[in-house]
Each structure stands twice: as C-alpha cells, then as structure tokens.
Write a protein that holds these residues in place. Structure first.
Motif, PDB file in Angstrom:
ATOM      1  N   LYS A 198       0.589  -0.980   0.257  1.00 18.66           N
ATOM      2  CA  LYS A 198       0.084  -0.290   0.407  1.00 18.66           C
ATOM      3  C   LYS A 198       0.747   1.377  -0.062  1.00 18.66           C
ATOM      4  CE  LYS A 198      -3.836   1.326   2.473  1.00 18.66           C
ATOM      5  NZ  LYS A 198      -5.136   1.758   3.342  1.00 18.66           N
ATOM      6  N   LEU A 230      -0.880  -4.674 -13.197  1.00 20.75           N
ATOM      7  CA  LEU A 230      -2.361  -6.073 -13.288  1.00 20.75           C
ATOM      8  C   LEU A 230      -1.626  -7.103 -12.883  1.00 20.75           C
ATOM      9  CD1 LEU A 230      -4.681  -4.550 -15.665  1.00 20.75           C
ATOM     10  CD2 LEU A 230      -5.243  -4.379 -13.128  1.00 20.75           C
ATOM     11  N   LYS A 279       0.589  -8.673  -7.808  1.00 15.73           N
ATOM     12  CA  LYS A 279      -0.426  -9.363  -7.083  1.00 15.73           C
ATOM     13  C   LYS A 279       0.110  -8.318  -5.105  1.00 15.73           C
ATOM     14  CE  LYS A 279      -0.654 -13.739  -5.645  1.00 15.73           C
ATOM     15  NZ  LYS A 279      -0.453 -14.493  -5.672  1.00 15.73           N
ATOM     16  N   GLU A 280      -0.978  -8.087  -4.665  1.00  8.43           N
ATOM     17  CA  GLU A 280      -0.558  -7.227  -3.322  1.00  8.43           C
ATOM     18  C   GLU A 280      -0.273  -7.903  -2.797  1.00  8.43           C
ATOM     19  OE1 GLU A 280      -3.889  -7.163  -5.170  1.00  8.43           O
ATOM     20  OE2 GLU A 280      -4.352  -5.849  -5.638  1.00  8.43           O
ATOM     21  N   SER A 289      -2.941  -5.706   2.601  1.00  5.83           N
ATOM     22  CA  SER A 289      -4.841  -6.351   2.344  1.00  5.83           C
ATOM     23  C   SER A 289      -5.062  -4.120   2.823  1.00  5.83           C
ATOM     24  CB  SER A 289      -5.963  -6.830   3.238  1.00  5.83           C
ATOM     25  OG  SER A 289      -5.174  -6.343   4.617  1.00  5.83           O
ATOM     26  N   ASP A 330      -5.911  -1.584  -3.765  1.00 12.74           N
ATOM     27  CA  ASP A 330      -6.423  -2.036  -4.773  1.00 12.74           C
ATOM     28  C   ASP A 330      -4.608  -1.811  -5.840  1.00 12.74           C
ATOM     29  OD1 ASP A 330      -6.403  -3.073  -7.962  1.00 12.74           O
ATOM     30  OD2 ASP A 330      -8.427  -1.858  -8.049  1.00 12.74           O
ATOM     31  N   ARG A 331      -4.006  -2.660  -6.474  1.00 16.43           N
ATOM     32  CA  ARG A 331      -2.630  -2.689  -7.265  1.00 16.43           C
ATOM     33  C   ARG A 331      -2.993  -1.789  -8.006  1.00 16.43           C
ATOM     34  NH1 ARG A 331      -4.592  -7.767  -8.686  1.00 16.43           N
ATOM     35  NH2 ARG A 331      -3.886  -8.373 -10.462  1.00 16.43           N
ATOM     36  N   ASP A 369      -4.171   1.503  -8.222  1.00 17.01           N
ATOM     37  CA  ASP A 369      -4.185   2.482  -7.076  1.00 17.01           C
ATOM     38  C   ASP A 369      -2.600   2.994  -7.639  1.00 17.01           C
ATOM     39  OD1 ASP A 369      -6.899   2.534  -6.648  1.00 17.01           O
ATOM     40  OD2 ASP A 369      -6.558   1.223  -4.645  1.00 17.01           O
ATOM     41  N   THR A 399     -11.557  -4.351 -15.672  1.00 13.74           N
ATOM     42  CA  THR A 399     -12.726  -2.739 -14.711  1.00 13.74           C
ATOM     43  C   THR A 399     -12.760  -1.269 -15.726  1.00 13.74           C
ATOM     44  OG1 THR A 399     -10.864  -2.611 -13.594  1.00 13.74           O
ATOM     45  CG2 THR A 399     -12.328  -4.784 -12.930  1.00 13.74           C
ATOM     46  N   LYS A 437     -11.974   1.031 -13.246  1.00 15.23           N
ATOM     47  CA  LYS A 437     -10.699   1.710 -12.468  1.00 15.23           C
ATOM     48  C   LYS A 437      -9.700   0.997 -13.506  1.00 15.23           C
ATOM     49  CE  LYS A 437     -10.454   1.833  -8.504  1.00 15.23           C
ATOM     50  NZ  LYS A 437      -9.473   0.942  -6.973  1.00 15.23           N
ATOM     51  N   ASP A 438      -9.072   0.508 -14.000  1.00 16.03           N
ATOM     52  CA  ASP A 438      -8.017  -0.503 -14.893  1.00 16.03           C
ATOM     53  C   ASP A 438      -8.279   0.722 -15.781  1.00 16.03           C
ATOM     54  OD1 ASP A 438      -7.717  -2.171 -13.406  1.00 16.03           O
ATOM     55  OD2 ASP A 438      -8.819  -3.595 -13.773  1.00 16.03           O
TER      56      ASP A 438
END
Length: 772
Positions: free
Chosen positions: A133, A170, A173-174, A177, A180-181, A183, A219, A221-222
């Motif tokens: 994050k 994309l 991997k995060e 928690s 969203d990567r 971001d 998505t 957002k993507d």
C-alpha cells in the motif's frame, strides 16, 4: 508501409544464454562472461533483423531471466527482504536480480524467491511483482536506456520495448490487504516519464508499450488508469511515436477505450482474432496508425500469404499504406530461433519442414508480405512457393488417420466417468493402499545429471547399444528407489531418467508428432523446452511407460506411481496443428493416454499420476469463452483417467496457477489426489480449495523446486500447519511443488529428508491430539 517486430528470442540459437547463466550461477564463470554473452546475443538479433529488412527493430526485449522482473528492477519495485543482498558490496545488480528470481542462500542469508506464474495463456513463466500500500517507485536500473544506446553504437536505431504501466501493475500481486494495486499508477507513472525523458534526450523516435491486458476483461478503474497514463505520456511527449501493443486476443469490450487513447500506433493480433480488423477499421481515429499482427508469433506454421494479403488490402483500402505496419502477432520469444538449423531429416523430415517457419523465417515473412503488398514483382516467386507449400500440407497423406477419427466419433458418456464416485473410491483405495496420514511423495522426476543426459545423447548417436543404455537407466532407477526407501517416502517414483521432457518424451512415441533438433523456446529463466509439433491425427502405436514403471515396482514393496503427462498439457506445450479445432486434437491425445493408463493398471501399477499443469493456462483470455474450453479440457482429462477400477488411485498435478475462478472445473476432473504449487505463495493458493470445500485429496507443495535453496523442516511444518487449518488432515499429502529434474542431487536429498521429517511432525501432532 513499415515492417515492425515486437520482440525476438533472447536465448540464442544454440541456447548460449542458458549455458552462460548456469555457468555463472554454479560459480564456473565470471559475471563479465555472462554480460558479454548478453551483448553478443543482442548484437546478433539486431543485425539479423536490420539486414532482413525490419524497419522497427526492438530493443530491451532481451532479458537475462524475465522481462517482468527486468521492469521490477527498473522501477525499484524490490521487496524489502532483498535489501540485505543490495547492501552486500560484493553483489552486483545482476546478483540482486537473480536473488529475486531464484532465492538467495549464502552470506548467512536465507531469502525466498519471488512468486512465478504463467504469462497469460502461454507456457512462459514470469516473476510476479509484489506491491505494498502506498508503495513508492524510483528509477533503479537503466537497462532499457543502456540497451538502446548499445544499439545506437552499433549503428541500429531501435525501438525500445517496455511493459506498459497498467499491465505491469495488473501482472503483480498485493502483499497486504486494504488496497488495489492499480491505485499505485500515479506513483509508478513518474518513473516511466523519467525514462521517456532520458530516451528523448537520446533522440528516440519510437517506444513500444506492451499492454496485453487490453485483450482481457478489465474493470472500469483499470480503464481509467489506461486513459490517465497515455494522456499524461502524450501531454509530456507530444512528438514521441508511441506504439501500443495488444496481443493474444481481440480488444472486444475494450475497443472503444483503446481507440480513444492518444497513441501514435495500435498493434492488434490478427492471428488469434482476424475478425477484429473490420471492427477496428470502422472506428479507428484519423491520428492513429495500425500495426497488423499477421505472422503467428506463437506457432510454427508457415504464413498463408494470400490470407494475410487479403487483410492488408482491407486495411490499406481504409487507411492508406502510409498508416500500416506489418508485424508478427506478438513477440517471437514464443517461437524457436531458426528453421535453417534443422538439417537432420531423420529428426524432422523435409515433407514437414516445408510447412514450418521459426523466428528467423517469420522475420522474412513480415518483409515479404510488405513487398507483396507494395506489388514488388521480385517477391512473386515467394508467393508462389508459399501457396504450393500450404496446398501440399492440406492434401498430404501424413495428416489424416480414418481409424483415429472413427474412435473419437464413437466416444460415449461412459468413457469419461469412473465406475463409482470419489467417496466410494476413497474407501476402497484406503484399504488397498494402506498409506499413513500425511503420505509423502514427489511429483515425478528426480535430478537428471549431466551423466544421465550424456547416456541419452550417446544412445541416440549410436555410441551406446540399447542393452547398454537400459542397464545404465536400470542402475540409476534402482539407486533412486533405494534413496526414497531410505528417506522414508511413502509413495515412490521411478525418477524418469529415460525421459528428456515431460511432453517431448510422449510425443516421440505418439503418431502425429514430429520433433526438432534445435527448436528451443524459453519457459522461464534458463529453462528451455523443445516443444513437439503436432502435424496430424494422434494415436498410440505401443505402450510408452509401462516397462520402466513396472521395473521400478519390481524393486520395492512400496507403491510406485506411474507417471504420465495429461492430454491438455501435451496439447498446450506443443506446437499444435491449426487445420482443425484444438478440442479435436486434445481428444485424440486423451484416448492415447487412456490406453497407457489401462496398460499401467494391468501391469500392477495402482497409483497413476496424469499431470495437467497447463489446464489453467489454456483458458481463453475473455471469460465469455471459458466454459466451452473447460468443457472439452476437463472431458479430455476424464477420458484419459476413467478406464481403471476403483482401487487404482489417479493423481494429477498443477503448478503456478490461480484456482479460485475454476475450482469447480478442477473438482469436475475428479482426480483422487491433486498436487499443486503452494510454497512461493505461502499456501495462499490453498484458500480456493478450502473455501470451495474441495472433496478429494490434496498435496500442497511444501517447498519450491525452482530455487536452489534448501528449506528447513520447520519451514515446511509451518506451511503444513497452515494447510491443515483449512484442509482436513485425512485429505492432505506432503510433496514438493513440482518435479526435481532440474535440481542437483545434494540439495534434493537434503530437502526431501527435511520434507519427510516435517510429515512425521504432523503425524505425531495428530496422534498427540487423539491421545489427549
């Protein structure tokens, strides 16, 4: 009209990169030698493409291990656990890079490798970026700039290639928690802008951004991230010719988004989806050029010039020739290097060779297509020769077998069903096999030393007789059985010393397959495979594995697993004929494997593993197409596995896959035991099976075989305890992530000894719990 290439094989036509990397890793060569090998490969690739007539020659398509890992290092996305490697002044940037890919176990440090998974629906593996994050990025490695300047010094003005920022995020991997990567795009983009600024200082003209996620379901957002990134790039670098490369599928629902991006040129894959051309041409804006991906970058068949020219004409009629680029469908890293190296007609017959095209030849095809499209009369003989070769293939007697087609047509529902449900089979197998709780096993192969490989080479050359060769394999097999017995492994394997590759070995014994001598393709890192070529109808002329499985079983009182590769994996990891549906070819292979399974059972082999690591990678990129594929893929596996009695236990193995979205289909395969890769993900992949309440037995891998590090017993116990929290103890097996063929004996013996000790700890803890 320009000719364009998206990427070229980096392994070297004789696998020079593989050899140089492995010599460096083993301490037998210097870093200077490794770097020099890289320079020589790049120089050869650039000069080859320029001399052939490619206008846009790519740079930064070379990699010592993986292009995604290259980018992680470039943008400073280096997980914290590797910082101590950086601080060791004896380590170079390459040492850090390899530590991220392979793990690090020296200087008092023991650091696990980064996770690895499949590159979309190919058999190439990439190193998965890890994101936190609010992660910050910075320009750490100047590889892209260095290689561009290297090409300029050679007199070749290249087109730098980089994975686009949205696809890069994309692909990752995060690791915590709450975010969203995608971001992170605003934190990442400044590094790209810094890179582009430095390239602009070097008067770069073109830059290729690979954004394969535009051919997937993404998505809103993507989509917004795509708009933001390419608007900012255009704003900062208005004169830069940006080539946005999509591949492996059609844009479909992302067409409107993609055509609205302010990029100079769009590349589309017209091999996977030629139908999208009309849709693109109907709406393409006036400022955008179009790169036509016409030459198949993922298969070995000769291009159909007439079909490609028809697509070029459609595009030229709409846009004019000045807005058109002729290209392969995707990077050629998925193709073997050079068909001209195939000089042995015993290995690859001239009849079949005339139908083929490798990377070197695909470059020529791109250039010839441009010449033909521009009505160069000197190219007309090549059009005629191309047409004759393709017509010859269509009418050849080598392709079709009426008996195979009749057998496929006669398949009934009973052919893909076991006699009873798993619940019934499990009770029968429990009594018949009498295995302990947490049974231990391996995935199949054991280390193939240089000595073992030399036996096979000598046998093929005629320097060893069949009798001499068999005696050597028997000796190695017996020693491996004895080691497994001494180590305390419960279900043994024969070690596969007679096998070269898990697909090639079977293809050599199946009708409808042919092979190459030098058709190597990178799978991951220094790992190269030589995929078979499926040119015709497939069947099994004779048993393939029974001799060695039965021999191994005769040496021990313990059970020995028969080891087979499943039909979907043989299909996925071969170059497949493109003149009939893939489902038809897969069903033919399934029937051949079924015959082998039945023969193994008849020979007394009560546990048979049918590996299917490629089920997940075969998924179409768009989810709307999944169910059709999964229907025939799962059915093919069941056909291969369903000819045996209830007391024969069928295993399957899968590696480096996300299972959440296909867990029902995996359950539908109805294997008695599934073994999966889990160690690099720290058992996270097991959650899908737990949430689904997967009914059959599971062996989550407890150590990573793609890394040379040897994990301690305590590490494996920790992973098994995590597994036990979500999977009932009676369903759990204990095994490595994958086969051990590429490892060394010393590390293998240590790791398996630790693995057996870990299983014993788990058994004792269950016994104590029962006593209490």
């Amino acid at each position: 009209m320009l000719t364009n290439n998206l990427g070229y094989p980096r392994i070297g036509s004789k696998r020079e990169l593989k050899k140089a990397c492995e010599q460096y890793w083993s301490g037998n060569s210097s870093i200077q030698n490794l770097v020099q090998t890289g320079k020589e490969i790049r120089k050869h690739n650039w000069e080859l493409q320029k001399e052939a007539g490619i206008d846009l020659v790519p740079s930064n398509d070379f990699s010592f291990y993986d292009q995604v890992l290259d980018l992680s290092l470039t943008v400073g996305s280096i997980p914290k656990r590797y910082h101590e490697v950086i601080l060791n002044k004896g380590n170079s940037e390459l040492d850090l890079y390899f530590a991220m890919a392979r793990g690090y176990q020296k200087d008092g440090l023991d650091i696990t490798a980064m996770e690895m998974t499949k590159w979309f629906d190919t058999n190439y593996h990439y190193i998965v970026p890890e994101f936190l994050k609010n992660q910050q990025f910075k320009l750490f490695s100047t590889k892209l700039l260095d290689e561009y300047n290297e090409s300029i010094r050679l007199g070749i003005k290249t087109k730098p290639v980089i994975i686009g920022p949205v696809s890069y995020l994309l692909l990752g991997k995060e690791k915590e928690s709450g975010f969203d990567r995608i971001d992170l795009v605003k934190n990442l983009l400044p590094v790209y802008l810094e890179l582009l600024s430095k390239l602009e200082e070097q008067h770069v003209e073109w830059v290729q951004f690979d954004e394969p996620f535009l051919a997937l379901d993404i998505t809103e957002k993507d989509k917004e991230a795509f708009r933001y990134v390419y608007t900012e790039i255009k704003k900062k670098f208005p004169r830069l010719k940006t080539l946005l490369a999509t591949y492996f599928g059609a844009l479909e629902d992302n067409k409107e988004l993609t055509l609205a991006l302010p990029v100079h040129t769009l590349h589309i894959d017209l091999v996977r989806n030629p139908e999208q051309l009309d849709d693109i041409l109907a709406d393409i804006p006036g400022h955008m050029n179009l790169s036509l991906g016409l030459v198949d970058g993922r298969n070995v068949w000769k291009n159909d010039f007439e079909a490609s020219l028809s697509l070029i004409k459609t595009a030229v009629d709409k846009l004019g020739k000045d807005r058109i680029l002729i290209s392969p469908s995707c990077s050629l890293i998925h193709s073997p290097c050079d068909l001209d190296l195939e000089t042995n007609e015993v290995v690859l017959s001239a009849d079949i060779k005339q139908w083929l095209s490798f990377a070197r030849q695909k470059i020529d095809e791109v250039v010839v297509l441009k010449a033909l499209a521009e009505q160069d009369e000197n190219a007309l003989p090549k059009l005629k020769a191309n047409k004759l070769a393709n017509e010859c293939r269509k009418t050849s007697d080598l392709i079709h077998n009426a008996a195979v087609k009749r057998r496929v047509a006669a398949i009934t529902v009973k052919d893909d069903q076991r006699e009873n449900t798993f619940g019934v089979r499990q009770r029968v197998q429990c009594e018949a096999l009498n295995l302990p709780l947490f049974p231990t096993t391996t995935i199949g192969s054991f280390p193939q030393t240089q000595e073992v490989r030399s036996w096979r080479a000598k046998f093929k050359k005629g320097d060893l007789s069949l009798t001499e060769y068999y005696k050597l394999i028997e000796k190695e097999t017996e020693e491996t059985i004895r080691f497994q017995e001494e180590a305390g492994i419960d279900v043994l394997v024969h070690g596969e010393f007679e096998r070269n590759d898990m697909v090639e070995y079977f293809g050599e014994q199946l009708a409808g397959f042919t092979f190459t001598k030098n058709g190597w393709v990178q799978s991951y890192g220094s790992r190269c495979v030589k995929p078979p070529i499926i040119y015709g109808d497939v069947h099994r002329p004779a048993p393939m594995t029974v001799k060695w499985s039965a021999y191994a079983q005769s040496l021990t009182e313990k059970w020995v697993k028969g080891m087979l590769t499943g039909p979907v994996t043989i299909l996925q990891w071969s170059f497949v004929r493109n003149d009939q549906p893939r489902s038809e070819t897969c069903t033919q292979i399934a029937l051949a494997i079924r015959d082998e399974v039945v023969d193994l059972e008849s020979a007394g082999i009560k546990i048979i593993q049918i590996d299917e690591p490629a089920i997940r990678e075969g998924l179409p990129l768009h989810k709307t197409d999944w169910q059709d594929y999964l229907h025939w893929a799962v059915k093919a596996f069941r056909i291969s596995a369903s000819g045996v009695k209830d007391d024969t236990q069928i295993h399957t193995h899968m590696c480096y896959s996300e299972f959440n979205d296909i867990i029902q289909n995996i359950a539908d395969m109805d294997a008695d035991v599934i073994t999966i890769e889990c160690s690099r993900s720290q058992m996270d992949l097991l959650d899908a099976f737990a949430d689904f309440k997967y009914p059959n037995e599971i062996g989550p891998g407890v150590y990573d075989i793609h890394s040379p590090r040897v994990p301690a017993k305590e590490e494996m116990v920790f992973l098994l305890e995590k597994a036990r929290k979500v999977i009932p103890a009676a369903q759990l097996w204990v095994n490595p992530d994958c086969g051990l063929k590429t490892r060394h004996w010393e590390e293998t013996k240590k790791a398996l000894t630790e693995m057996v000790a870990a299983a014993k700890v788990l058994r004792e803890s269950v016994e104590e719990a029962v006593t209490l």
